[in-house]
Design a protein around this motif. Structure first.
Motif, PDB file in Angstrom:
ATOM      1  N   LEU A  54     -57.571 -99.887  14.475  1.00 25.45           N
ATOM      2  CA  LEU A  54     -58.556 -98.821  14.695  1.00 25.45           C
ATOM      3  C   LEU A  54     -59.980 -99.360  14.791  1.00 25.45           C
ATOM      4  O   LEU A  54     -60.917 -98.584  14.998  1.00 25.45           O
ATOM      5  N   GLN A  55     -60.123-100.660  14.613  1.00 26.30           N
ATOM      6  CA  GLN A  55     -61.427-101.321  14.642  1.00 26.30           C
ATOM      7  C   GLN A  55     -62.431-100.600  13.741  1.00 26.30           C
ATOM      8  O   GLN A  55     -63.496-100.162  14.164  1.00 26.30           O
ATOM      9  N   CYS A  56     -62.024-100.498  12.467  1.00 22.95           N
ATOM     10  CA  CYS A  56     -62.870 -99.813  11.490  1.00 22.95           C
ATOM     11  C   CYS A  56     -62.895-100.599  10.181  1.00 22.95           C
ATOM     12  O   CYS A  56     -62.138-101.546   9.998  1.00 22.95           O
ATOM     13  N   ASP A  57     -63.749-100.183   9.286  1.00 26.23           N
ATOM     14  CA  ASP A  57     -63.818-100.764   7.951  1.00 26.23           C
ATOM     15  C   ASP A  57     -62.880-100.002   7.025  1.00 26.23           C
ATOM     16  O   ASP A  57     -62.604 -98.812   7.249  1.00 26.23           O
ATOM     17  N   LEU A  58     -62.442-100.647   5.971  1.00 25.32           N
ATOM     18  CA  LEU A  58     -61.545-100.019   5.013  1.00 25.32           C
ATOM     19  C   LEU A  58     -62.139 -98.730   4.448  1.00 25.32           C
ATOM     20  O   LEU A  58     -61.438 -97.744   4.233  1.00 25.32           O
ATOM     21  N   GLY A  59     -63.451 -98.715   4.252  1.00 29.22           N
ATOM     22  CA  GLY A  59     -64.125 -97.535   3.705  1.00 29.22           C
ATOM     23  C   GLY A  59     -64.068 -96.317   4.609  1.00 29.22           C
ATOM     24  O   GLY A  59     -64.378 -95.205   4.176  1.00 29.22           O
ATOM     25  N   GLU A  60     -63.652 -96.499   5.843  1.00 26.56           N
ATOM     26  CA  GLU A  60     -63.517 -95.372   6.756  1.00 26.56           C
ATOM     27  C   GLU A  60     -62.158 -94.688   6.629  1.00 26.56           C
ATOM     28  O   GLU A  60     -61.982 -93.564   7.099  1.00 26.56           O
ATOM     29  N   VAL A  61     -61.188 -95.360   6.006  1.00 22.38           N
ATOM     30  CA  VAL A  61     -59.860 -94.765   5.852  1.00 22.38           C
ATOM     31  C   VAL A  61     -59.438 -94.605   4.386  1.00 22.38           C
ATOM     32  O   VAL A  61     -58.521 -93.846   4.100  1.00 22.38           O
ATOM     33  N   LEU A  62     -60.103 -95.301   3.474  1.00 17.46           N
ATOM     34  CA  LEU A  62     -59.846 -95.144   2.039  1.00 17.46           C
ATOM     35  C   LEU A  62     -61.170 -94.896   1.328  1.00 17.46           C
ATOM     36  O   LEU A  62     -62.116 -95.663   1.516  1.00 17.46           O
ATOM     37  N   VAL A  63     -61.228 -93.836   0.536  1.00 18.80           N
ATOM     38  CA  VAL A  63     -62.441 -93.559  -0.234  1.00 18.80           C
ATOM     39  C   VAL A  63     -62.061 -93.174  -1.655  1.00 18.80           C
ATOM     40  O   VAL A  63     -60.965 -92.682  -1.912  1.00 18.80           O
ATOM     41  N   CYS A  64     -62.979 -93.404  -2.557  1.00 14.32           N
ATOM     42  CA  CYS A  64     -62.793 -93.015  -3.953  1.00 14.32           C
ATOM     43  C   CYS A  64     -63.719 -91.847  -4.247  1.00 14.32           C
ATOM     44  O   CYS A  64     -64.926 -91.937  -4.041  1.00 14.32           O
ATOM     45  N   VAL A  65     -63.150 -90.738  -4.681  1.00  9.36           N
ATOM     46  CA  VAL A  65     -63.941 -89.566  -5.060  1.00  9.36           C
ATOM     47  C   VAL A  65     -63.702 -89.292  -6.537  1.00  9.36           C
ATOM     48  O   VAL A  65     -62.623 -89.596  -7.061  1.00  9.36           O
ATOM     49  N   PRO A  66     -64.678 -88.724  -7.228  1.00 11.21           N
ATOM     50  CA  PRO A  66     -64.501 -88.470  -8.661  1.00 11.21           C
ATOM     51  C   PRO A  66     -63.335 -87.514  -8.931  1.00 11.21           C
ATOM     52  O   PRO A  66     -63.115 -86.566  -8.180  1.00 11.21           O
ATOM     53  N   ASN A  67     -62.595 -87.802  -9.990  1.00 12.27           N
ATOM     54  CA  ASN A  67     -61.528 -86.903 -10.419  1.00 12.27           C
ATOM     55  C   ASN A  67     -62.144 -85.653 -11.033  1.00 12.27           C
ATOM     56  O   ASN A  67     -63.157 -85.753 -11.741  1.00 12.27           O
ATOM     57  N   PRO A  68     -61.559 -84.475 -10.800  1.00 14.18           N
ATOM     58  CA  PRO A  68     -62.096 -83.254 -11.392  1.00 14.18           C
ATOM     59  C   PRO A  68     -62.086 -83.305 -12.927  1.00 14.18           C
ATOM     60  O   PRO A  68     -62.981 -82.809 -13.581  1.00 14.18           O
ATOM     61  N   VAL A  69     -61.050 -83.926 -13.463  1.00 14.70           N
ATOM     62  CA  VAL A  69     -60.926 -84.093 -14.912  1.00 14.70           C
ATOM     63  C   VAL A  69     -60.739 -85.585 -15.174  1.00 14.70           C
ATOM     64  O   VAL A  69     -59.800 -86.188 -14.652  1.00 14.70           O
ATOM     65  N   PRO A  70     -61.637 -86.204 -15.942  1.00 18.31           N
ATOM     66  CA  PRO A  70     -61.492 -87.643 -16.219  1.00 18.31           C
ATOM     67  C   PRO A  70     -60.131 -87.950 -16.840  1.00 18.31           C
ATOM     68  O   PRO A  70     -59.644 -87.207 -17.680  1.00 18.31           O
ATOM     69  N   ARG A  71     -59.532 -89.052 -16.406  1.00 25.69           N
ATOM     70  CA  ARG A  71     -58.209 -89.427 -16.907  1.00 25.69           C
ATOM     71  C   ARG A  71     -58.247 -90.589 -17.867  1.00 25.69           C
ATOM     72  O   ARG A  71     -57.227 -90.955 -18.441  1.00 25.69           O
ATOM     73  N   VAL A  72     -59.399 -91.197 -18.056  1.00 25.97           N
ATOM     74  CA  VAL A  72     -59.515 -92.321 -18.987  1.00 25.97           C
ATOM     75  C   VAL A  72     -60.554 -91.995 -20.045  1.00 25.97           C
ATOM     76  O   VAL A  72     -61.465 -91.203 -19.823  1.00 25.97           O
ATOM     77  N   LYS A  73     -60.390 -92.622 -21.188  1.00 22.80           N
ATOM     78  CA  LYS A  73     -61.354 -92.427 -22.264  1.00 22.80           C
ATOM     79  C   LYS A  73     -62.632 -93.169 -21.927  1.00 22.80           C
ATOM     80  O   LYS A  73     -62.599 -94.277 -21.384  1.00 22.80           O
ATOM     81  N   SER A  74     -63.761 -92.580 -22.280  1.00 18.99           N
ATOM     82  CA  SER A  74     -65.018 -93.278 -22.032  1.00 18.99           C
ATOM     83  C   SER A  74     -65.136 -94.417 -23.037  1.00 18.99           C
ATOM     84  O   SER A  74     -64.674 -94.336 -24.167  1.00 18.99           O
TER      85      SER A  74
END
Length: 85
Positions: A54-74
Motif C-alpha cells: 500500500l506504500q504507507c507507514d505502519l501508523g496509517e494502518v495500526l493506531v493506539c487509542v486510549p482504552n475507555p477503562v484502564p486495564r493496568v494498575k498505575s
C-alpha cells in the motif's frame, strides 16, 4: 487499544481485500480478519508486506487509542521497593 485501520486505507486506495491478498500473498481469510478488526494477534511480517504493497507507514494502518477503562494498575512514582541505600 490497538485499532486496525485496514478497511479505511483500502477504501482510500480503492483496493479490495482480494487485491491486497494477491499483492502480498497473505491468505484472504487473514486479510478479512484484519479488515474487520477481528484478529486477536497480528503478524509483523504481514504488516510489513501490507505497508509495502500500500506504500504507507505502519501508523496509517495500526493506531493506539486510549482504552475507555484502564486495564493496568498505575505505577507509583515513589521508590518504596524495600531497597536499602
Amino acid at each position: 487499544m490497538i485499532r486496525i485501520l485496514l478497511s479505511k486505507k483500502l477504501g482510500e486506495m480503492r483496493w479490495t481485500q482480494a487485491d491486497l491478498a494477491r499483492a502480498t500473498g497473505i491468505r484472504p481469510s487473514t486479510i478479512n480478519e484484519y479488515y474487520h478488526e477481528l484478529a486477536e494477534r497480528i503478524n509483523l511480517e504481514h504488516f510489513d508486506l501490507i505497508c509495502e504493497a500500500l506504500q504507507c507507514d505502519l501508523g496509517e494502518v495500526l493506531v493506539c487509542v486510549p482504552n475507555p477503562v484502564p486495564r493496568v494498575k498505575s505505577r507509583s512514582v515513589t521508590k518504596d521497593r524495600g531497597d536499602k541505600a
